[in-house]
Design an enzyme around this catalytic site. Structure first.
Site, short mmCIF file in Angstrom:
data_model
loop_
_atom_site.label_atom_id
_atom_site.label_comp_id
_atom_site.label_asym_id
_atom_site.label_seq_id
_atom_site.Cartn_x
_atom_site.Cartn_y
_atom_site.Cartn_z
N ALA A 18 -1.89 -6.83 0.86
CA ALA A 18 -2.31 -8.17 1.27
C ALA A 18 -2.11 -8.43 2.77
O ALA A 18 -2.87 -9.17 3.37
CB ALA A 18 -1.53 -9.21 0.47
N HIS A 19 -1.09 -7.79 3.37
CA HIS A 19 -0.68 -8.27 4.69
C HIS A 19 -1.54 -7.78 5.86
O HIS A 19 -1.28 -8.12 7.01
CB HIS A 19 0.81 -7.99 4.93
N ALA A 24 0.82 -1.21 0.00
CA ALA A 24 0.00 0.00 0.00
C ALA A 24 0.86 1.26 0.00
O ALA A 24 0.46 2.30 -0.52
CB ALA A 24 -0.96 0.01 1.19
N THR A 25 2.06 1.19 0.57
CA THR A 25 2.96 2.35 0.54
C THR A 25 3.25 2.73 -0.91
O THR A 25 3.12 3.90 -1.30
CB THR A 25 4.28 2.04 1.28
N ASN A 30 -5.64 3.58 10.39
CA ASN A 30 -4.90 2.45 10.94
C ASN A 30 -4.76 2.48 12.46
O ASN A 30 -4.69 1.45 13.10
CB ASN A 30 -3.51 2.37 10.29
N CYS A 86 4.25 1.90 12.83
CA CYS A 86 5.17 2.65 11.98
C CYS A 86 5.80 3.82 12.70
O CYS A 86 6.87 4.26 12.34
CB CYS A 86 4.44 3.18 10.75
N THR A 131 9.44 -7.48 -12.74
CA THR A 131 8.94 -8.85 -12.86
C THR A 131 7.91 -9.09 -11.77
O THR A 131 8.16 -8.81 -10.60
CB THR A 131 10.11 -9.84 -12.72
N GLN A 165 -6.51 -0.67 5.43
CA GLN A 165 -7.10 -1.24 6.65
C GLN A 165 -8.49 -1.79 6.42
O GLN A 165 -8.92 -2.71 7.13
CB GLN A 165 -7.16 -0.17 7.75
C1 LIG Z 1 -0.29 -0.74 6.49
C2 LIG Z 1 -0.79 0.48 5.86
C3 LIG Z 1 -0.13 1.06 4.78
C4 LIG Z 1 1.19 0.53 4.26
O1 LIG Z 1 1.02 -0.67 3.59
P1 LIG Z 1 2.28 -1.56 3.21
O2 LIG Z 1 1.70 -2.64 2.37
O3 LIG Z 1 2.81 -2.06 4.51
O4 LIG Z 1 3.24 -0.72 2.48
C5 LIG Z 1 -0.68 2.19 4.19
N1 LIG Z 1 -1.81 2.72 4.66
C6 LIG Z 1 -2.49 2.20 5.70
C7 LIG Z 1 -3.76 2.82 6.15
C8 LIG Z 1 -2.00 1.07 6.34
O5 LIG Z 1 -2.65 0.56 7.38
#
Ligand SMILES: *Cc1c(COP(=O)(O)O)cnc(C)c1O
Length: 383
Positions: free
Chosen positions: A202-203, A75-76, A153, A326, A241, A181
């Protein structure tokens, strides 16, 4: 491993065993290990098929067209691609975002400012929500993009992205939302929502770390300039890739989230509410984001007369975060809570609990006694 109760699902989730099984099939010599961009042999075609099937799974959860899904590393990167990519493609302009956004949005906005673009940071209401009225009031003739997260978050507070997106659309301004989130937890139907770009990963939904996606609307066509060059993958928007095993894991995790969505939310919400009742019995506690709609698993609690860092150490039976993972390396209180008007003392005494798929009722009871013991001890010492 630690036998502490894991209540930090908002920082990351374990990978669901069904997702692990799916991923493993795409790694070894007997698996679908090839480069999905290899067009000259069956190995490559099978990898491409796996990637495209996962793209459909991700698109399905968002009710999107698979061609609107661009793979990223998380997501970053999706947030960076949305913000920098749109500003690049349209030649620049004014951006509006919220003061409570994730650092991936705030720092990308800060970078845009160094390149000469103007950014307005909206203050949330005391319940943590960004009001659609404040977005409307901040719009300028040169505004090109509004970025407001779906759910926060730290607090789990949910913004009304349907109304905020509507305000933007009426003025012809693109609307991006960070849904890292909320995806898989709240309905997010891009066909029926006025959103143009959506970041997911995904995580936070039982998939692997290091994979995410940016939804980019095709109709009307949203222009996003690539930020990573080299080969023109992902319809020119993001080269590199493709990580077949990660992508397959994300697809499986999103499919699973879709099939569990009616059952999982209420169960997690009930566990979270039980946790809150147990903690509330202490007195001198409050919920940050009270009064706003919140994600089912989040519980951000302000403990009066207790330092959050000391509480984290004292509660050795529970794995949680003070503020967000973070920023917890810094001793500054949470900027999210401060923007909501929470006092420094209470922000310092705030802890984020987050419940998830593998949390059991016994975990919650253990967590409650650990929190209650720790708070009582700390309050006795400082009294
Ligand atoms: C975790 C998070 C991110 C970052 O996502 P990553 O996949 O770890 O880079 C960005 N925005 C929100 C709101 C998040 O909770």
């Amino acid at each position: 491993m630690s036998n502490a109760v894991y209540l930090d699902y908002a920082a990351t989730t374990p990978v669901d065993p069904a997702v692990v099984d799916a991923m493993v099939c795409h790694l070894g010599p007997e698996g679908t290990f090839a480069n999905p961009a290899s067009r000259s042999h069956l190995y490559g075609w099978l990898a491409e098929e796996a990637v495209e099937s996962a793209r459909r799974q991700v698109a399905d959860l968002l009710n999107a067209d698979p061609r609107e899904v661009v793979w990223t590393s998380g997501a970053t990167e999706a947030n960076n691609l949305a913000l920098k990519g749109v500003l690049d493609a349209c030649g620049g302009g004014h951006v509006i975002t919220g003061a409570t956004e994730h650092k991936a949005v705030l720092d990308a906005c800060g970078w845009l400012e160094t390149k000469g673009h103007a950014v307005t940071y909206l203050k949330p209401q005391s319940n943590g929500q960004i009001s659609p009225e404040s977005v409307a009031a901040a719009l300028r003739d040169d505004t090109v993009l509004v970025s407001v997260m779906h759910a926060n978050n730290e607090t789990g507070v949910i913004n009304d992205i349907a109304v905020i997106g509507g305000v933007c659309r009426e003025r012809g301004v693109l609307f991006h939302t960070d849904a890292a989130q909320s995806v898989g937890k709240l309905p997010l139907d891009v066909k029926n929502l006025p959103v143009d770009l959506v970041s997911v990963c995904a995580h936070k939904v039982y998939g692997p770390k290091g994979i995410g996606a940016l939804y980019v609307r095709r109709s009307p066509d949203v222009k996003v300039a690539a930020q990573i060059h080299g080969g023109g993958h992902e319809r020119g928007m993001r080269s590199g890739t493709l990580a077949t095993h990660q992508i397959v894991g994300m697809g499986e995790a999103f499919a699973l989230a879709g099939s569990l969505k009616d059952e999982e939310g209420p169960r997690i919400c009930a566990l979270r509410d039980r946790l809150w009742r147990g903690i509330a019995a202490l007195g001198g506690v409050s919920v940050n984001g009270e009064g706003a709609a919140r994600l089912p698993g989040h519980l951000n609690v302000a403990f009066e007369g207790v330092d959050g860092e000391m509480l984290l150490t004292a509660m050795n039976g529970v794995a949680v975060s003070s503020g967000s993972a973070c920023t917890s390396a810094s001793l500054e209180p949470s900027y999210v809570l401060k923007a909501m008007g929470v006092t420094d003392a209470l922000a310092h005494g705030s802890i984020r609990f987050s419940v998830g798929r593998f949390t059991s009722p016994e975990d919650i009871e253990r967590a409650i006694s650990s929190v209650v013991d720790a708070v009582n001890r700390l309050r006795t010492v400082s009294a």
